[in-house]
Design a protein around this motif. Structure first.
Motif, PDB file in Angstrom:
ATOM      1  N   SER A  23     167.577  65.717 127.678  1.00  0.00           N
ATOM      2  CA  SER A  23     167.502  64.282 127.948  1.00  0.00           C
ATOM      3  C   SER A  23     168.793  63.595 127.514  1.00  0.00           C
ATOM      4  O   SER A  23     169.742  64.234 127.074  1.00  0.00           O
ATOM      5  CB  SER A  23     166.287  63.669 127.248  1.00  0.00           C
ATOM      6  N   MET A  24     168.816  62.269 127.618  1.00  0.00           N
ATOM      7  CA  MET A  24     170.043  61.534 127.325  1.00  0.00           C
ATOM      8  C   MET A  24     170.519  61.746 125.894  1.00  0.00           C
ATOM      9  O   MET A  24     171.712  61.938 125.647  1.00  0.00           O
ATOM     10  CB  MET A  24     169.828  60.041 127.571  1.00  0.00           C
ATOM     11  N   ASN A  25     169.591  61.746 124.954  1.00  0.00           N
ATOM     12  CA  ASN A  25     169.970  61.797 123.542  1.00  0.00           C
ATOM     13  C   ASN A  25     169.541  63.066 122.821  1.00  0.00           C
ATOM     14  O   ASN A  25     169.997  63.307 121.704  1.00  0.00           O
ATOM     15  CB  ASN A  25     169.371  60.601 122.791  1.00  0.00           C
ATOM     16  N   ASN A  26     168.653  63.845 123.417  1.00  0.00           N
ATOM     17  CA  ASN A  26     168.068  64.979 122.689  1.00  0.00           C
ATOM     18  C   ASN A  26     168.070  66.261 123.499  1.00  0.00           C
ATOM     19  O   ASN A  26     167.980  66.246 124.720  1.00  0.00           O
ATOM     20  CB  ASN A  26     166.623  64.664 122.286  1.00  0.00           C
ATOM     21  N   THR A  27     168.166  67.367 122.753  1.00  0.00           N
ATOM     22  CA  THR A  27     168.003  68.703 123.301  1.00  0.00           C
ATOM     23  C   THR A  27     167.086  69.468 122.356  1.00  0.00           C
ATOM     24  O   THR A  27     167.183  69.317 121.133  1.00  0.00           O
ATOM     25  CB  THR A  27     169.358  69.426 123.410  1.00  0.00           C
ATOM     26  N   MET A  28     166.199  70.281 122.932  1.00  0.00           N
ATOM     27  CA  MET A  28     165.301  71.093 122.122  1.00  0.00           C
ATOM     28  C   MET A  28     165.709  72.556 122.203  1.00  0.00           C
ATOM     29  O   MET A  28     166.056  73.043 123.285  1.00  0.00           O
ATOM     30  CB  MET A  28     163.849  70.938 122.590  1.00  0.00           C
ATOM     31  N   ILE A  29     165.658  73.235 121.070  1.00  0.00           N
ATOM     32  CA  ILE A  29     165.960  74.667 121.044  1.00  0.00           C
ATOM     33  C   ILE A  29     164.830  75.409 120.344  1.00  0.00           C
ATOM     34  O   ILE A  29     164.155  74.868 119.461  1.00  0.00           O
ATOM     35  CB  ILE A  29     167.310  74.974 120.355  1.00  0.00           C
ATOM     36  N   ASP A  30     164.619  76.643 120.744  1.00  0.00           N
ATOM     37  CA  ASP A  30     163.579  77.491 120.163  1.00  0.00           C
ATOM     38  C   ASP A  30     164.128  78.149 118.897  1.00  0.00           C
ATOM     39  O   ASP A  30     165.059  78.953 118.952  1.00  0.00           O
ATOM     40  CB  ASP A  30     163.168  78.555 121.187  1.00  0.00           C
ATOM     41  N   VAL A  31     163.542  77.801 117.734  1.00  0.00           N
ATOM     42  CA  VAL A  31     164.005  78.357 116.462  1.00  0.00           C
ATOM     43  C   VAL A  31     162.942  79.268 115.847  1.00  0.00           C
ATOM     44  O   VAL A  31     162.942  79.512 114.638  1.00  0.00           O
ATOM     45  CB  VAL A  31     164.397  77.238 115.467  1.00  0.00           C
ATOM     46  N   SER A  32     162.050  79.775 116.699  1.00  0.00           N
ATOM     47  CA  SER A  32     160.953  80.622 116.207  1.00  0.00           C
ATOM     48  C   SER A  32     161.463  81.871 115.504  1.00  0.00           C
ATOM     49  O   SER A  32     160.793  82.405 114.607  1.00  0.00           O
ATOM     50  CB  SER A  32     160.044  81.027 117.376  1.00  0.00           C
ATOM     51  N   ASN A  33     162.626  82.356 115.898  1.00  0.00           N
ATOM     52  CA  ASN A  33     163.162  83.588 115.311  1.00  0.00           C
ATOM     53  C   ASN A  33     163.988  83.351 114.056  1.00  0.00           C
ATOM     54  O   ASN A  33     164.488  84.306 113.453  1.00  0.00           O
ATOM     55  CB  ASN A  33     164.017  84.330 116.346  1.00  0.00           C
ATOM     56  N   VAL A  34     164.148  82.079 113.654  1.00  0.00           N
ATOM     57  CA  VAL A  34     164.955  81.771 112.470  1.00  0.00           C
ATOM     58  C   VAL A  34     164.050  81.691 111.238  1.00  0.00           C
ATOM     59  O   VAL A  34     163.134  80.853 111.200  1.00  0.00           O
ATOM     60  CB  VAL A  34     165.701  80.440 112.644  1.00  0.00           C
ATOM     61  N   PRO A  35     164.250  82.524 110.240  1.00  0.00           N
ATOM     62  CA  PRO A  35     163.422  82.468 109.029  1.00  0.00           C
ATOM     63  C   PRO A  35     163.496  81.091 108.370  1.00  0.00           C
ATOM     64  O   PRO A  35     164.536  80.442 108.388  1.00  0.00           O
ATOM     65  CB  PRO A  35     164.039  83.549 108.135  1.00  0.00           C
ATOM     66  N   ASP A  36     162.368  80.672 107.782  1.00  0.00           N
ATOM     67  CA  ASP A  36     162.318  79.340 107.163  1.00  0.00           C
ATOM     68  C   ASP A  36     163.386  79.171 106.088  1.00  0.00           C
ATOM     69  O   ASP A  36     163.979  78.098 105.954  1.00  0.00           O
ATOM     70  CB  ASP A  36     160.932  79.096 106.557  1.00  0.00           C
ATOM     71  N   GLU A  37     163.641  80.239 105.326  1.00  0.00           N
ATOM     72  CA  GLU A  37     164.638  80.134 104.257  1.00  0.00           C
ATOM     73  C   GLU A  37     166.047  79.938 104.812  1.00  0.00           C
ATOM     74  O   GLU A  37     166.912  79.349 104.148  1.00  0.00           O
ATOM     75  CB  GLU A  37     164.586  81.359 103.335  1.00  0.00           C
TER      76      GLU A  37
END
Length: 394
Positions: A321-335
């Motif tokens: 969108s104009m101001n935002n992009t979403m990315i999949d971070v499911s594979n990134v550990p919380d730490e």
């Protein structure tokens, strides 16, 4: 550096890498080298790029038009050759003459106009001529070359012709037969005219094609700005994470519900969108109907674009969108995720060269958009970035 927390984008310009790339070009092509600095030095910014080139004694600079040429002249000073690819247009002759800018005339009309305008000059102004050898973009046609060969003095009698130029349309592909066709045309055209230095090979093809394509001057463009795999990246861009959210299986993400979660997933919402130059064509949808609908609405849906958090690659999901992009971070550990406030949009892991796969994008297409003037962006050098990286949580 004031109020770092206010910026949503961090753009890092690596002058050290630019100089490294330039030296590789100088080693390969020698002093007969011209640098292309159009489009604000491919987004790197002329004020950063020109000092690097000047330090390494580059004499020849190629711009698009007279406005760019005058800006470069202000930075360079005198005793440099500054060319314009768009030649000299009606009404511009005196500006070219007064400032000693070299037009690359693209047709006989320009040559005739500049020749007549130069009739009263005490010194013949330097001029170049562009031939169209197969790109059908700019340059004299074969018919015009024949006309010029018969009436050389009429078109150039008051001019100092210093260079013949053409451009390969498939130089990146050394196996393309068009390269051989174009080089033969270039040789034919120049053989019909008085002898002058020639420049055919440009951009990435300069590094991949044999030396017979180099002639008297090689023009290097996007390659030295890091947009060849054999070169170092000179621009890195980081976007702020606005929030991280859980998305349940079956839920939609973004406009038109362009992405449907096939399982429970975690996404990061970023403060970057098409207003910042991150094109909607980099969007990703995962259903055929949604992909077709997205493509009809935004020219997007099939891209393979991604960003990076640390060493983790995170695909774009949904419509940008104009101001935002979403990315999949499911594979990134919380730490790992907790250590970062910014994601890498373009850089060491999100390699700009890989965006060639994203709906036909080429590296300089995206970089030129992402580096346009932007009040939301903090522009810093590589040395400044090293000092701020930890503080900014990048």
């Amino acid at each position: 550096m004031q109020h770092l927390e206010n910026f949503d984008l961090i753009r890092v310009f690596n002058t050290t890498a630019l100089e490294t790339n330039l030296k590789r070009a100088l080693k390969k092509f020698g002093g007969a080298l011209g640098v292309v600095v159009k489009s604000n030095a491919y987004g790197f910014d002329l004020s950063r790029a020109i000092p690097v080139f000047k330090k390494n004694k580059i004499q020849n600079y190629f711009t698009q038009d007279i406005i760019e040429a005058l800006r470069i002249k202000d930075i360079l000073g005198k005793n440099y050759n500054i060319y314009t690819f768009s030649g000299v247009q009606n009404g511009q002759a005196q500006t070219f003459i007064d400032n000693e800018i070299i037009p690359i005339c693209v047709n006989l009309e320009q040559l005739k106009y500049y020749n007549e305008a130069s009739a009263k000059c005490k010194k013949k102004p330097k001029t170049a001529i562009h031939f169209d050898t197969g790109m059908n973009r700019t340059g004299l046609s074969e018919k015009e070359v024949l006309e010029l060969s018969k009436n050389w003095e009429t078109y150039t009698g008051n001019l100092d012709i210093v260079l013949y130029v053409s451009h390969l349309h498939s130089s990146y592909n050394k196996k393309d037969r068009a390269n051989m066709i174009q080089i033969e045309r270039f040789k034919k055209f120049t053989s019909l005219l008085p002898h002058h230095p020639c420049s055919l090979s440009a951009t990435g093809g300069s590094f991949r094609l044999p030396s017979e394509y180099h002639f008297d001057m090689v023009r290097v463009g996007y390659g030295i700005y890091g947009m060849l795999r054999e070169m170092e990246s000179v621009i890195s861009i980081y976007a702020k994470i606005l929030q991280v959210r859980e998305v349940k299986k079956g839920e939609k993400i973004g406009y038109f519900g362009g992405w449907t979660a096939k399982k429970n997933m975690k996404i990061a919402v970023l403060n970057i969108g098409y207003k910042d130059g991150y094109s909607r064509s980099l969007s990703k949808s995962n259903k055929l109907y949604d992909r077709l609908r997205a493509k009809l609405h935004s020219g997007a849906g099939f891209a393979t674009s991604y960003m990076a958090i640390g060493k983790y690659k995170c695909p774009v999901v949904g419509i940008i969108s104009m101001n935002n992009t979403m990315i999949d971070v499911s594979n990134v550990p919380d730490e790992v995720l907790s250590k970062y406030d910014f994601v890498e949009v373009v850089g060491e892991t999100a390699n700009i060269m890989n965006f060639r796969e994203a709906n036909g994008f080429i590296p300089c297409d995206l970089i030129c958009s992402l580096t346009l003037p932007n009040p939301n962006a903090l522009d810093i050098t590589d040395s400044e970035f090293k000092k701020l990286k930890t503080k900014l949580k990048i």
